[in-house]
Design a protein around this motif. Structure first.
Motif, PDB file in Angstrom:
ATOM      1  N   MET A 129      14.278  12.748  -5.784  1.00  0.00           N
ATOM      2  CA  MET A 129      15.027  13.131  -4.333  1.00  0.00           C
ATOM      3  C   MET A 129      16.305  12.407  -4.188  1.00  0.00           C
ATOM      4  O   MET A 129      16.271  11.401  -4.560  1.00  0.00           O
ATOM      5  N   ALA A 130      17.384  13.510  -4.036  1.00  0.00           N
ATOM      6  CA  ALA A 130      18.753  13.104  -3.993  1.00  0.00           C
ATOM      7  C   ALA A 130      19.060  12.415  -5.302  1.00  0.00           C
ATOM      8  O   ALA A 130      19.899  11.730  -5.137  1.00  0.00           O
ATOM      9  N   GLY A 131      18.405  12.894  -6.417  1.00  0.00           N
ATOM     10  CA  GLY A 131      19.136  12.442  -7.488  1.00  0.00           C
ATOM     11  C   GLY A 131      18.240  11.011  -7.968  1.00  0.00           C
ATOM     12  O   GLY A 131      18.934  10.382  -9.017  1.00  0.00           O
ATOM     13  N   PHE A 132      17.370  10.539  -7.180  1.00  0.00           N
ATOM     14  CA  PHE A 132      16.532   9.279  -7.509  1.00  0.00           C
ATOM     15  C   PHE A 132      15.338   9.483  -7.683  1.00  0.00           C
ATOM     16  O   PHE A 132      14.572  10.602  -7.120  1.00  0.00           O
ATOM     17  N   ASP A 133      14.505   8.625  -8.651  1.00  0.00           N
ATOM     18  CA  ASP A 133      13.129   9.053  -8.579  1.00  0.00           C
ATOM     19  C   ASP A 133      12.535   8.712  -7.255  1.00  0.00           C
ATOM     20  O   ASP A 133      13.020   7.701  -6.420  1.00  0.00           O
ATOM     21  N   TYR A 134      11.325   9.208  -6.645  1.00  0.00           N
ATOM     22  CA  TYR A 134      11.001   9.072  -5.440  1.00  0.00           C
ATOM     23  C   TYR A 134      10.676   7.497  -5.060  1.00  0.00           C
ATOM     24  O   TYR A 134      10.919   7.218  -4.097  1.00  0.00           O
ATOM     25  N   MET A 135      10.000   6.874  -5.937  1.00  0.00           N
ATOM     26  CA  MET A 135      10.056   5.281  -5.528  1.00  0.00           C
ATOM     27  C   MET A 135      11.186   4.614  -5.121  1.00  0.00           C
ATOM     28  O   MET A 135      11.388   4.111  -4.159  1.00  0.00           O
ATOM     29  N   LEU A 190       0.969  -1.007  -0.114  1.00  0.00           N
ATOM     30  CA  LEU A 190      -0.103   0.042  -0.037  1.00  0.00           C
ATOM     31  C   LEU A 190       0.853   1.208   0.180  1.00  0.00           C
ATOM     32  O   LEU A 190       0.603   2.456  -0.693  1.00  0.00           O
ATOM     33  N   TYR A 191       1.936   1.016   0.726  1.00  0.00           N
ATOM     34  CA  TYR A 191       2.814   2.466   0.613  1.00  0.00           C
ATOM     35  C   TYR A 191       3.473   2.525  -0.639  1.00  0.00           C
ATOM     36  O   TYR A 191       3.494   3.720  -1.123  1.00  0.00           O
ATOM     37  N   PHE A 192       4.029   1.708  -1.216  1.00  0.00           N
ATOM     38  CA  PHE A 192       4.403   1.693  -2.538  1.00  0.00           C
ATOM     39  C   PHE A 192       3.167   2.330  -3.571  1.00  0.00           C
ATOM     40  O   PHE A 192       3.549   3.047  -4.504  1.00  0.00           O
ATOM     41  N   ILE A 193       2.039   1.671  -3.395  1.00  0.00           N
ATOM     42  CA  ILE A 193       1.153   2.202  -4.410  1.00  0.00           C
ATOM     43  C   ILE A 193       0.743   3.555  -4.302  1.00  0.00           C
ATOM     44  O   ILE A 193       0.721   4.510  -5.044  1.00  0.00           O
ATOM     45  N   ILE A 194       0.571   3.956  -2.960  1.00  0.00           N
ATOM     46  CA  ILE A 194       0.101   5.231  -2.467  1.00  0.00           C
ATOM     47  C   ILE A 194       1.178   6.434  -2.641  1.00  0.00           C
ATOM     48  O   ILE A 194       1.006   7.259  -3.424  1.00  0.00           O
ATOM     49  N   VAL A 236      11.453  -7.855  -2.136  1.00  0.00           N
ATOM     50  CA  VAL A 236      10.865  -8.632  -3.371  1.00  0.00           C
ATOM     51  C   VAL A 236       9.559  -7.581  -3.933  1.00  0.00           C
ATOM     52  O   VAL A 236       9.395  -7.152  -5.236  1.00  0.00           O
ATOM     53  N   VAL A 237       8.725  -7.111  -2.957  1.00  0.00           N
ATOM     54  CA  VAL A 237       7.559  -6.236  -3.412  1.00  0.00           C
ATOM     55  C   VAL A 237       8.059  -5.142  -4.164  1.00  0.00           C
ATOM     56  O   VAL A 237       7.502  -4.738  -4.916  1.00  0.00           O
ATOM     57  N   ALA A 238       9.094  -4.329  -3.395  1.00  0.00           N
ATOM     58  CA  ALA A 238       9.623  -3.246  -3.901  1.00  0.00           C
ATOM     59  C   ALA A 238      10.033  -3.483  -5.300  1.00  0.00           C
ATOM     60  O   ALA A 238       9.659  -2.368  -6.125  1.00  0.00           O
ATOM     61  N   LEU A 239      10.759  -4.687  -5.752  1.00  0.00           N
ATOM     62  CA  LEU A 239      11.138  -4.735  -7.108  1.00  0.00           C
ATOM     63  C   LEU A 239       9.940  -5.043  -8.145  1.00  0.00           C
ATOM     64  O   LEU A 239      10.259  -4.844  -9.439  1.00  0.00           O
ATOM     65  N   PHE A 240       8.679  -5.173  -7.609  1.00  0.00           N
ATOM     66  CA  PHE A 240       7.535  -5.113  -8.673  1.00  0.00           C
ATOM     67  C   PHE A 240       7.411  -3.621  -8.836  1.00  0.00           C
ATOM     68  O   PHE A 240       6.675  -3.345  -9.891  1.00  0.00           O
ATOM     69  N   PHE A 241       7.802  -2.696  -8.033  1.00  0.00           N
ATOM     70  CA  PHE A 241       7.471  -1.148  -8.122  1.00  0.00           C
ATOM     71  C   PHE A 241       8.429  -0.188  -8.944  1.00  0.00           C
ATOM     72  O   PHE A 241       8.427   0.744  -9.501  1.00  0.00           O
ATOM     73  N   THR A 242       9.819  -0.925  -8.625  1.00  0.00           N
ATOM     74  CA  THR A 242      10.985  -0.018  -8.850  1.00  0.00           C
ATOM     75  C   THR A 242      12.188  -0.920  -9.104  1.00  0.00           C
ATOM     76  O   THR A 242      12.189  -1.998  -8.758  1.00  0.00           O
ATOM     77  N   ASP A 243      13.323  -0.313  -9.631  1.00  0.00           N
ATOM     78  CA  ASP A 243      14.396  -1.367  -9.667  1.00  0.00           C
ATOM     79  C   ASP A 243      15.848  -0.347  -8.928  1.00  0.00           C
ATOM     80  O   ASP A 243      15.770   1.017  -9.091  1.00  0.00           O
TER      81      ASP A 243
END
Lengths: 261, 318
Positions: free
Chosen positions: A58-64, A42-46, A131-138
């Motif tokens: 943010m600090a040179g990276f996309d926020y995700m 939910l954190y990653f989605i919202i 693993v969940v994070a890797l579904f949303f970003t890399d």
């Protein structure tokens, strides 16, 4: 066979406690492993997908990407703390903590066994959330050893914190108070969602007293290679908290405070 | 060799309550020992100190020569304890409850599993080994606590009211089991409220009251101190108002039952001879109370009377 406890005996006792704690985590996996996955998704989605796309970099990276290490560390902190506080308090409340207290186990073995359980839960949840994070970003891990050591040390610090909480707790309400009123605010203000460079000078200085800031940024350095704090300072601060928490636990257990009459 | 040696043991709780007031107690290795006393007398506090669950205020405790102040680990290794309250991990399986405790005492896992199987079989719990302990009946939970206490083969087994709430059949089988392990060399200290249990099982007894040892001797010696026994006789015919039993005092309970006192110098043959002379036919007879229970109650009554007397004494009241 009549026994006195040698160092080998203490190691067997340590293994037994750690194993018992691990079996508990697996036995109640619906309570221990699944909820953090749902929360972090939910954190990653919202925050990441919906709001993060409007925040930009943010600090040179996309926020995700920037947020992912913070969320992983947040789940490690919450779960390592929660594992020990609930397991140890439950043992105290039900009375089966006495099994360990009447056995010839050294106090440090009781502490290390429970901390091992907290680390196992922290790392298990951290892995699942990664693993969940890797579904949303890399992201490519920049310093694997730093990342792993930060996770382990942080899980150890908060496992000890959970144990101290459980030692002083006399009812189930006491187990919930610290996570709600202390741990959650410190975590949210510990740089999970933002860099302290965004804060006014005063609040940036106040943040320096938040131990979680060092853990989140240390781990972020391990993953992304960026941090609000010096990595050596981060290690030093974590070690200070680790030693202080262990010494407190050792004193309380060896003196029987909160666990013996 | 003394299994347990206690000298001058005192315990004052932070609220000022003095639970133990300098007790001395010796238990020989191999003994089956009863520690009795009314609720709040200090039994559980004494056991708590011996097992290191309660910090003592003063005095010394040695378990098979190991002082709990200087050699606690060795003392703990000698002890298995069955507490008064059921304190099993209710989510753990029966098998794991026992195997884990073996690990706490340093038994390698293979050996721990062997010992767990032996103990669970001896206490007829092997068939329930995969069930969570919360699913066991009260009697089974008591037996599981005994199995858990024996898994590391302690030289001294301390049982704090092990048969409380257990039905008669299971209680008798537990008695047989305890006799068996005592015969094999395990010293047993038992606290119980079932005084016939102590009388049946134990060779020595200590009665603790208000934190002091009121009596400490062989069971037979203690029981000989009783000056009389009271028997309840059921009469075949209705009780006659002018009935006289030569040499024996009696009291009517109802039309067909009387209580007869038999003093220590008298015996039952004399009683039945006197009954025959009086033409009284008896259909059945039983002890009014358990003998140990009678002694126990006398000690407690004596203490209560002394306290009443002290309170009534104006010099003490001032």
């Amino acid at each position: 066979m009549r026994l006195t406890m040698s160092m080998q005996g203490q190691l067997i006792a340590l293994h037994t406690i750690a194993r018992k704690e691990t079996v508990r985590i697996i036995r109640i996996w619906l309570q221990t492993l699944v909820p953090p996955v749902i929360t972090m998704t939910l954190y990653f989605i919202i925050f990441g997908n919906l709001i993060g796309s409007r925040i930009g970099e943010m600090a040179g990276f996309d926020y995700m990407q920037y947020m992912a290490p913070g969320l992983i560390m947040m789940s490690v902190i919450t779960n390592s703390y929660g594992n020990v506080v609930s397991s140890f308090f439950s043992a105290k409340f039900q009375g089966h903590l006495q099994e360990m207290l009447v056995a010839p186990i050294h106090s440090y073995v009781i502490i290390l066994g429970h901390v091992a359980g907290g680390i196992v839960r922290g790392l298990a949840v951290g892995t699942v959330v990664t693993v969940v994070a890797l579904f949303f970003t890399d992201f490519k891990v920049q310093h694997p050893l730093i990342a792993i050591s930060m996770l382990v040390l942080t899980a150890a610090v908060f496992s000890l914190g959970g144990m101290i909480n459980a030692i002083f707790a006399t009812k189930y309400d006491d187990v919930a108070i610290i996570p709600s009123f202390v741990l959650a605010p410190l975590t949210y203000l510990g740089g999970v969602f933002y860099t302290t460079a965004l804060l006014p000078d005063f609040w940036a200085s106040v943040s320096a007293f938040n131990p979680i800031l060092y853990m989140v940024n240390g781990f972020r350095y391990g993953i992304l290679g960026v941090s609000d704090v010096n990595i050596v300072t981060a290690y030093a601060m974590i070690m200070v908290f680790l030693v202080a928490a262990f010494a407190t636990c050792y004193y309380l257990i060896s003196q029987g405070i909160g666990i013996r009459e | 060799m003394k299994a347990l040696s206690i000298h001058g043991l005192t315990k004052i709780y932070p609220n000022g309550v003095q639970a133990l007031n300098g007790i001395d107690l010796d238990v020989e290795a191999g003994d089956f020992f009863a520690l009795l006393g009314p609720n709040g007398a200090g039994k559980t506090t004494a056991i708590g100190i011996i097992t290191s669950l309660v910090n003592k205020t003063g005095g010394t405790v040695r378990v098979f020569g190991h002082d709990i102040d200087s050699d606690l680990a060795a003392a703990k290794s000698c002890i298995g304890v069955v507490p008064q309250e059921i304190n099993l991990n209710q989510w753990e399986t029966v098998y794991n409850c026992v195997v884990n405790v073996a690990g706490f005492y340093g038994l390698p896992r293979k050996r721990a599993k062997q010992r767990a199987e032996t103990c669970l079989r001896e206490l007829q719990l092997w068939d329930r080994r995969d069930e969570a302990s919360r699913n066991l009946s009260g009697g089974m939970k008591r037996r599981l606590m005994i199995a858990r206490a024996l898994v590391h083969e302690p030289k001294l087994l301390i049982l704090d009211e092990p048969t409380a709430g257990v039905d008669i059949e299971i209680r008798r089988s537990m008695w047989d089991f305890l006799r068996h392990i005592n015969e094999q060399g395990t010293t047993i200290i038992l606290t119980t409220h079932y005084l016939e249990e102590a009388e049946s099982l134990c060779r020595h007894v200590a009665i603790i009251d208000e934190g002091r040892i009121a009596e400490h001797a062989r069971m037979s010696t203690v029981l000989r101190k009783l000056h009389q026994e009271v028997f309840v006789l059921s009469l075949v015919d209705e009780l006659q108002p002018d009935m006289h039993i030569n040499g024996f005092a009696y009291m009517a309970i109802n039309d067909h039952e009387i209580e007869v006192e038999v003093a220590s110098g008298q015996n039952l043959n004399q009683l039945f001879a006197a009954l025959s002379d009086a033409g009284i036919a008896v259909s059945s007879m039983r002890n009014k109370t358990n003998r140990l229970e009678e002694l126990f109650m006398r000690l407690v009554d004596r203490r209560d009377k002394e306290r009443t007397k002290q309170l009534a004494d104006p010099e003490i009241c001032v």
